[in-house]
Design a protein around this motif. Structure first.
Motif, PDB file in Angstrom:
ATOM      1  N   PHE A  86       0.870  -1.252   0.043  1.00  0.00           N
ATOM      2  CA  PHE A  86       0.049   0.015  -0.052  1.00  0.00           C
ATOM      3  C   PHE A  86       0.870   1.174   0.125  1.00  0.00           C
ATOM      4  O   PHE A  86       0.168   2.405  -0.269  1.00  0.00           O
ATOM      5  CB  PHE A  86      -1.050  -0.027   1.053  1.00  0.00           C
ATOM      6  CG  PHE A  86      -2.110  -0.760   1.058  1.00  0.00           C
ATOM      7  CD1 PHE A  86      -3.150  -0.380   0.215  1.00  0.00           C
ATOM      8  CD2 PHE A  86      -2.538  -1.933   1.582  1.00  0.00           C
ATOM      9  CE1 PHE A  86      -4.351  -1.135  -0.190  1.00  0.00           C
ATOM     10  CE2 PHE A  86      -3.626  -2.929   1.310  1.00  0.00           C
ATOM     11  CZ  PHE A  86      -4.526  -2.354   0.433  1.00  0.00           C
ATOM     12  N   THR A  89       0.886   3.621  -2.979  1.00  0.00           N
ATOM     13  CA  THR A  89      -0.603   4.118  -3.371  1.00  0.00           C
ATOM     14  C   THR A  89      -0.871   5.230  -2.524  1.00  0.00           C
ATOM     15  O   THR A  89      -1.616   5.961  -2.764  1.00  0.00           O
ATOM     16  CB  THR A  89      -1.502   2.940  -3.270  1.00  0.00           C
ATOM     17  OG1 THR A  89      -1.679   2.887  -1.980  1.00  0.00           O
ATOM     18  CG2 THR A  89      -1.194   1.895  -4.089  1.00  0.00           C
ATOM     19  N   LEU A  90      -0.071   5.402  -1.353  1.00  0.00           N
ATOM     20  CA  LEU A  90      -0.501   6.417  -0.574  1.00  0.00           C
ATOM     21  C   LEU A  90      -0.294   7.852  -1.258  1.00  0.00           C
ATOM     22  O   LEU A  90       0.674   8.294  -1.264  1.00  0.00           O
ATOM     23  CB  LEU A  90       0.371   6.153   0.643  1.00  0.00           C
ATOM     24  CG  LEU A  90      -0.016   5.207   1.808  1.00  0.00           C
ATOM     25  CD1 LEU A  90       0.478   5.743   3.107  1.00  0.00           C
ATOM     26  CD2 LEU A  90      -1.748   5.306   1.960  1.00  0.00           C
ATOM     27  N   LYS A  91      -1.338   8.592  -1.064  1.00  0.00           N
ATOM     28  CA  LYS A  91      -1.358   9.978  -1.771  1.00  0.00           C
ATOM     29  C   LYS A  91      -1.954  11.178  -0.404  1.00  0.00           C
ATOM     30  O   LYS A  91      -1.221  11.925  -0.395  1.00  0.00           O
ATOM     31  CB  LYS A  91      -2.256   9.980  -2.764  1.00  0.00           C
ATOM     32  CG  LYS A  91      -1.555   9.618  -4.116  1.00  0.00           C
ATOM     33  CD  LYS A  91      -2.069   9.599  -5.339  1.00  0.00           C
ATOM     34  CE  LYS A  91      -1.273   8.668  -6.220  1.00  0.00           C
ATOM     35  NZ  LYS A  91      -2.122   7.731  -7.033  1.00  0.00           N
ATOM     36  N   SER A  92      -3.005  10.516  -0.010  1.00  0.00           N
ATOM     37  CA  SER A  92      -3.449  11.222   0.976  1.00  0.00           C
ATOM     38  C   SER A  92      -4.018  10.539   2.140  1.00  0.00           C
ATOM     39  O   SER A  92      -4.439   9.372   1.866  1.00  0.00           O
ATOM     40  CB  SER A  92      -4.812  12.130   0.364  1.00  0.00           C
ATOM     41  OG  SER A  92      -5.634  11.408  -0.034  1.00  0.00           O
ATOM     42  N   HIS A  93      -4.215  10.918   3.150  1.00  0.00           N
ATOM     43  CA  HIS A  93      -4.794  10.296   4.503  1.00  0.00           C
ATOM     44  C   HIS A  93      -5.667  11.379   5.252  1.00  0.00           C
ATOM     45  O   HIS A  93      -5.361  12.440   5.090  1.00  0.00           O
ATOM     46  CB  HIS A  93      -3.929   9.562   5.240  1.00  0.00           C
ATOM     47  CG  HIS A  93      -2.701   9.606   4.762  1.00  0.00           C
ATOM     48  ND1 HIS A  93      -1.522  10.432   5.203  1.00  0.00           N
ATOM     49  CD2 HIS A  93      -1.910   8.787   3.979  1.00  0.00           C
ATOM     50  CE1 HIS A  93      -0.510  10.219   4.713  1.00  0.00           C
ATOM     51  NE2 HIS A  93      -0.560   9.290   3.971  1.00  0.00           N
TER      52      HIS A  93
END
Lengths: 182, 63
Positions: A86, A89-93
């Motif tokens: 993952f 894929t992390l762009k925003s949280h």
């Protein structure tokens, strides 16, 4: 080969979730997308074996999982992604969850045995019932429940270990802690 | 019939806060991917699959 437009739309609608599942299985976005592509091709080729009115996402997840398993048998996941896939894929949280916390969580997730991670994701993130997850994984409902429970308690343990360490443990320390755990 | 003991584990220190955090974070990383929607690659693929075979042999066809 022609596919009922309604079924086609159901396949289309399932793609985002199929990708998320594929990433969690394969640990790599490119391979995940290849898996999704293969799944779509299989689904179209075998659409006659889909029973209208039944659960399209579950059917597709089953195909994808089987594809992954047969590929997996051939060549082991030689490059284990440290983040369980993952990370890329992390762009925003959501703001309420800090970056460090996320990093810890992904590391913990990657420590889980594949079967537990898969069960946890199907039930806890994809939103399948235990029964549907059991169908997808071709195992008993009780098996899914126990995998999910074990996954949850293992994650909790790993995350508790981390939160006790308030001094900013380096990764080596953490790896040792995790390695020594059960 | 099932060896269900849902609360048994709470005693051994799995607190509820951590469990709800686990659920939240799990969904967050999953939804990050879901929110990317359908990449062009797959939209194209479905379009291709929808097309009758005719298209493949239609090169000679005039516009």
């Amino acid at each position: 080969m022609s596919v009922d437009p309604a079924l086609r739309d159901q396949i289309l609608a399932a793609i985002p979730s199929l990708r998320a599942f594929a990433i969690s299985l394969s640990g790599n976005v490119d391979r995940a997308d290849d898996l999704v592509q293969e799944t779509i091709l299989r689904a179209f080729a075998n659409i006659h074996s889909f029973q209208p009115g039944t659960n399209m996402p579950a059917w597709l997840f089953t195909i994808l999982r089987n594809l992954f398993r047969s590929e997996y048998r051939k060549r082991r996941r030689e490059v284990e992604d440290a983040d369980g896939g993952f990370a890329e894929t992390l762009k925003s949280h959501p703001d309420q969850i800090g970056r460090v916390e996320f990093q810890e969580f992904r590391e913990a997730l990657s420590q889980l045995p594949a079967e537990q991670r898969e069960a946890l994701i199907l039930v806890g993130a994809s939103g399948f019932s235990y029964e549907e997850a059991a169908d997808i994984c071709e195992c008993a409902v009780g098996t899914i429940k126990s995998r999910v429970n074990r996954a949850r308690s293992r994650l909790a343990k790993l995350l508790q270990v981390d939160s006790v360490d308030e001094f900013g443990p380096d990764h080596a320390t953490r790896a040792v802690l995790m390695g020594n755990e059960g | 019939m099932q060896p269900d003991a849902p609360n048994q584990k709470n005693a051994s220190g799995l607190n509820r806060e951590i469990q709800s955090k686990i659920g939240q974070q799990l969904r967050a990383i999953y939804d990050d991917v879901v929110q990317e929607g359908v990449p062009d690659r797959f939209a194209e693929l479905l379009k291709q699959l929808d097309k009758p075979q005719v298209d493949k042999t239609s090169e000679g066809k005039s516009e």
